[in-house]
Design an enzyme around this catalytic site. Structure first.
Site, short mmCIF file in Angstrom:
data_model
loop_
_atom_site.label_atom_id
_atom_site.label_comp_id
_atom_site.label_asym_id
_atom_site.label_seq_id
_atom_site.Cartn_x
_atom_site.Cartn_y
_atom_site.Cartn_z
N THR A 49 0.86 -1.18 0.00
CA THR A 49 0.00 0.00 0.00
C THR A 49 0.89 1.23 0.00
OG1 THR A 49 -0.14 0.32 2.41
CG2 THR A 49 -1.58 -1.35 1.44
N CYS A 50 0.29 2.40 0.15
CA CYS A 50 1.07 3.62 0.12
C CYS A 50 1.95 3.78 1.35
CB CYS A 50 0.16 4.84 -0.02
SG CYS A 50 -1.02 5.03 1.33
N ARG A 52 2.97 0.76 3.39
CA ARG A 52 3.51 -0.51 3.87
C ARG A 52 3.83 -1.42 2.69
NH1 ARG A 52 1.33 -2.42 7.95
NH2 ARG A 52 -0.08 -0.69 8.30
N HIS A 99 -0.52 -9.60 13.59
CA HIS A 99 -0.16 -8.40 12.83
C HIS A 99 -1.14 -8.17 11.68
CE1 HIS A 99 2.24 -5.35 10.83
NE2 HIS A 99 2.13 -6.06 9.71
N SER A 109 -2.82 1.32 10.69
CA SER A 109 -2.85 2.28 9.59
C SER A 109 -2.33 3.64 10.04
CB SER A 109 -4.28 2.45 9.06
OG SER A 109 -4.75 1.26 8.48
N GLY A 115 -10.84 2.24 6.58
CA GLY A 115 -11.34 0.99 6.04
C GLY A 115 -10.78 0.62 4.68
N GLN A 116 -9.98 1.48 4.06
CA GLN A 116 -9.47 1.18 2.72
C GLN A 116 -8.55 -0.04 2.72
OE1 GLN A 116 -7.76 4.67 0.82
NE2 GLN A 116 -9.15 5.97 1.97
N ALA A 193 -6.85 7.98 -11.97
CA ALA A 193 -8.23 7.49 -11.98
C ALA A 193 -8.34 6.14 -11.29
CB ALA A 193 -8.75 7.41 -13.42
N MET A 196 -7.87 5.21 -5.19
CA MET A 196 -7.66 6.31 -4.27
C MET A 196 -8.07 7.64 -4.90
SD MET A 196 -6.44 6.65 -1.09
CE MET A 196 -5.10 5.54 -0.74
N SER A 197 -7.72 7.85 -6.16
CA SER A 197 -8.10 9.07 -6.85
C SER A 197 -9.61 9.17 -6.99
CB SER A 197 -7.45 9.13 -8.23
OG SER A 197 -6.05 9.14 -8.13
#
Length: 569
Positions: A49-50, A52, A99, A109, A115-116, A193, A196-197
Site C-alpha cells: 500500500t502507500c 507498507r 499483525h 494504519s 477501512g481502505q 483514476a 484512491m483518486s
C-alpha cells in the site's frame, strides 16, 4: 510449515525509504513468483500500500525464511539489503497472524480505523490466487483477516477513531476550516483514476466543489470517472489528457494526485509557474535556509565539484537547495557524512563564489563543515540522518495564504517535496499525514478492537492446529474402512451361502464397532490438537497406527485444492 511476514511500514521506516522501496504491479508479480520458487517458502502473498510493503510466506525454516524474504524484498524494491534491513520487521506464526488482523482492522494504519485497507488485503489475496502462490494457509489467513476487519467495523466504533486517508488529507488541507466549507465552489484537479483518486474525487464532489477535472494517462479511464461523478454525485466533472495538466494547474484551487508513476508528476517549477499564473507574482522560497526574497543562491554545480559525495545531478536546480546544508546530508550514513564534512572544509567552487558568511544568516562553508561533522558524530550510533523534510519558514517572515492546495497520496510521491518551500502553496503528502496522524486522538473503541483481534488470533490458531490433524484423522478412518471392507470380503469367501440380510447385519455391526472404537480418540485428538503445542498429536497418530505418509499427504492436497476455489468475498 509456519507463517512468516517480513516488511516495512510508516511505523518502521521514513517515508523516503518507503518511497524508494515501493513496488509496482509487475514487481509484485515477480516477487511472488520468486518467493515460491525459493527453497524455504511454499506460499506467498504481497500486501503493498502507500505506507507498507509486506511479504507473507509459508516457510519450513525460520532463519532461512527471514534471510530469503529480506533478500527478495531488497532485490525487487531496488533498495540495498544493508540499507533496507534496519527498517524491516519480522513476525512469525501467531505474531504474524496478530499483525495481519490488526492491519485489517485499521489499528496499524497511518489513520487509525480507516477501512481502505480491507480492499487492499482483498486485492493482495486475489493477486496471490491468480498467480497460484496462495495455498491453504494464506487463503485461510487472508479470508479470515477480511472477516475480522469487517467484524471490527460492524461491532465497534473504530470508524470514529479515524477516517480514510483521503478524508484525513483533505482535513489537513482545510486546516481549521470544515472541509465542506473550505471546498465549496472551488475547482479541483484530480490526477489519476485509480481507487484512491476516485475516492478523493467522490469525496470532493460530496463536499461541494464547483468543478472536478480528472486527468489520467489513459484518457478513457478519466472519461469514465468523470461520467460516474456526474451521474452518481451530480458533480460538474470533465476529463482531460495528461498533457493538459499544466494548463489546468493554473485554474485549479485544489489538486489531488495519486498515480502509479515512478517519477514526479508535478515538479516544483510547474507548481511555482501555476502559482505565478494565478497571483501574478513569483512563488517565493520561504525555507529556513533560503529566506523569502533571497534569490542569489548559486546553483548546484553538477559535474564540476570533484570528490563531492553527493549526487549533484539529482538536485541541480532545486529551489533553496544547498550542497553544504542539512538538506544535503539527509539520509547519509556516518562514514559518508564525515567524507562530506571534509570536502566542505577544503574549500569549493561555492566558497569561491562568495559563500562566506552573509547577512541572510546562511551558513558559511566553515560553519557547514562543523555542523556536518557534528551530525556525523551524532549519527555514528543512530545509523542515519533522518530524511530532510520541509524547511520551516524563517521567524518573522509569515507565509501568505495559500493560493493552491495540493494533496499527494502517491507512493512514491507524485509531487516534488520542494513544493513545501513555496509561498502561496499548501502541500499535504504521505509524510506530513504521518506526522499529523501521530498526534490524532485514539477512540476508546480501539481497545475493544484489540480484544477482538486477540480472540480471533486464538480462534484462528486453534482452527489451523485442528485442520493440521484432520488429514491424519481422515487417513486413519480410511484405513479402518479398508480393514472392514477386506474382512467382509474375506467373510463372503468363507461363507458364500450367507443370505443378504445376515451379511448386511454383520457389515453394520462391524462398522459400528470400528466407529465406536475410533470416535472418542479422534474427537479427543482434535480437541488436543487445537490447543497450543498440540500439533504433535498428528505425528503420534501416524506413528501408532503406522499410517502411510502418502495417504495423509493426498488428503492434504485434496483439502488445498478445495480451498483454492474460494475467492475473497
Amino acid at each position: 510449515m509456519s507463517l512468516l511476514v517480513v516488511g516495512l511500514s510508516h511505523r518502521s521506516a521514513p517515508v523516503s525509504v518507503l518511497e524508494r522501496a515501493a513496488l509496482n504491479a509487475d514487481a509484485q508479480v515477480k516477487l511472488l513468483q520468486d518467493t515460491v520458487a525459493a527453497d524455504p517458502a511454499t506460499e506467498a502473498a504481497v500486501l503493498a500500500t502507500c505506507n507498507r510493503i509486506e511479504l507473507y510466506a509459508d516457510v519450513d525454516k525460520f532463519h532461512a525464511g527471514v534471510a530469503e524474504l529480506s533478500t527478495l524484498l531488497a532485490q525487487h524494491s531496488g533498495v540495498g539489503l544493508e540499507e533496507l534491513t534496519p527498517y524491516l520487521y519480522v513476525h512469525y506464526e501467531d505474531r504474524a497472524v496478530h499483525h495481519l488482523f490488526s492491519v485489517a482492522c485499521g489499528l496499524d494504519s497511518m489513520v487509525v480505523g480507516e477501512g481502505q485497507i480491507l480492499g487492499q488485503i482483498k486485492d493482495a489475496l486475489a493477486r496471490a490466487q491468480d498467480l497460484h502462490t496462495a495455498g491453504r494457509l494464506l487463503n485461510d489467513l487472508f479470508q479470515q483477516a477480511l472477516r475480522v476487519g469487517k467484524r471490527a467495523h460492524s461491532e465497534t466504533g473504530i470508524d470514529r477513531a479515524g477516517q480514510s486517508l483521503v478524508t484525513f488529507g483533505l482535513e489537513q488541507l482545510a486546516a481549521d476550516t470544515d472541509v465542506p466549507g473550505w471546498a465549496r465552489g472551488r475547482t479541483a484537479l484530480v490526477i489519476g483514476a485509480g481507487s484512491m483518486s476516485s475516492l478523493a474525487a467522490a469525496t470532493l464532489a460530496r463536499a461541494g466543489v464547483g468543478e472536478i477535472v480528472v486527468a489520467n494517462r489513459t484518457f478513457e479511464r478519466a472519461e469514465r470517472l468523470a461520467q460516474i461523478l456526474a451521474d452518481a454525485e451530480g458533480a460538474t466533472a470533465r476529463a482531460v489528457r495528461m498533457d493538459a495538466v499544466a494548463a489546468e494547474l493554473t485554474r485549479a484551487d485544489v489538486v489531488v494526485s495519486c498515480t502509479g508513476a515512478t517519477g514526479l508528476v508535478l515538479t516544483a517549477d510547474a507548481v511555482a509557474e501555476a502559482v505565478a499564473g494565478r497571483t501574478g507574482e513569483p512563488a517565493a522560497d520561504v525555507s529556513a535556509e533560503a529566506p523569502a526574497g533571497t534569490t542569489d543562491l548559486p546553483p548546484a554545480s553538477a559535474g564540476t565539484d570533484e570528490n563531492c559525495p553527493l549526487d549533484l545531478a539529482s538536485v541541480q536546480g532545486t529551489p533553496g537547495f544547498s550542497v553544504h546544508g542539512e538538506a544535503a546530508v539527509a539520509g547519509m550514513d556516518a562514514a559518508t557524512l564525515e567524507q562530506h564534512a571534509a570536502w566542505v572544509g577544503e574549500g569549493t567552487s561555492l566558497r569561491e563564489q562568495g559563500r562566506e558568511h552573509d547577512a541572510g544568516g546562511r551558513f558559511t562553508p566553515d560553519a557547514d563543515a562543523e555542523l556536518i561533522a557534528a551530525l556525523a558524530q551524532a549519527v555514528a550510533t543512530a545509523g542515519r540522518v533522518p530524511e530532510y523534510r520541509r524547511p520551516e519558514p524563517v521567524a518573522g517572515i509569515p507565509r501568505p495564504a495559500p493560493a493552491v492546495f495540493l494533496l499527494d497520496l502517491a507512493m512514491p510521491r507524485d509531487i516534488d517535496a520542494a513544493v513545501h518551500r513555496l509561498a502561496g502553496v499548501r502541500l499535504v503528502d504521505i509524510e506530513s499525514l504521518a506526522e499529523a496522524s501521530a498526534d490524532a486522538p485514539m477512540a476508546s473503541d480501539v481497545d475493544q478492537v484489540r480484544r477482538i483481534v486477540s480472540d480471533e488470533v486464538a480462534a484462528f490458531g486453534a482452527a489451523q492446529r485442528a485442520a493440521h490433524i484432520t488429514p491424519t484423522v481422515v487417513a486413519l478412518r480410511t484405513m479402518a474402512a479398508d480393514v472392514v471392507a477386506a474382512e467382509i470380503a474375506r467373510l463372503d469367501g468363507r461363507l458364500p451361502g450367507l443370505d443378504d440380510r445376515l451379511r448386511g447385519e454383520i457389515r453394520q455391526t462391524v462398522h459400528r464397532v470400528v466407529d465406536k472404537l475410533l470416535h472418542a480418540p479422534t474427537v479427543r485428538v482434535k480437541q488436543l490438537a487445537a490447543e497450543p503445542g498440540g500439533t504433535g498429536y498428528a505425528d503420534a497418530l501416524r506413528t501408532l497406527f503406522d499410517l502411510d505418509p502418502e495417504t495423509v499427504a493426498a488428503v492434504s492436497r485434496a483439502v488445498d485444492n478445495t480451498d483454492e476455489k474460494d475467492r475473497p468475498a
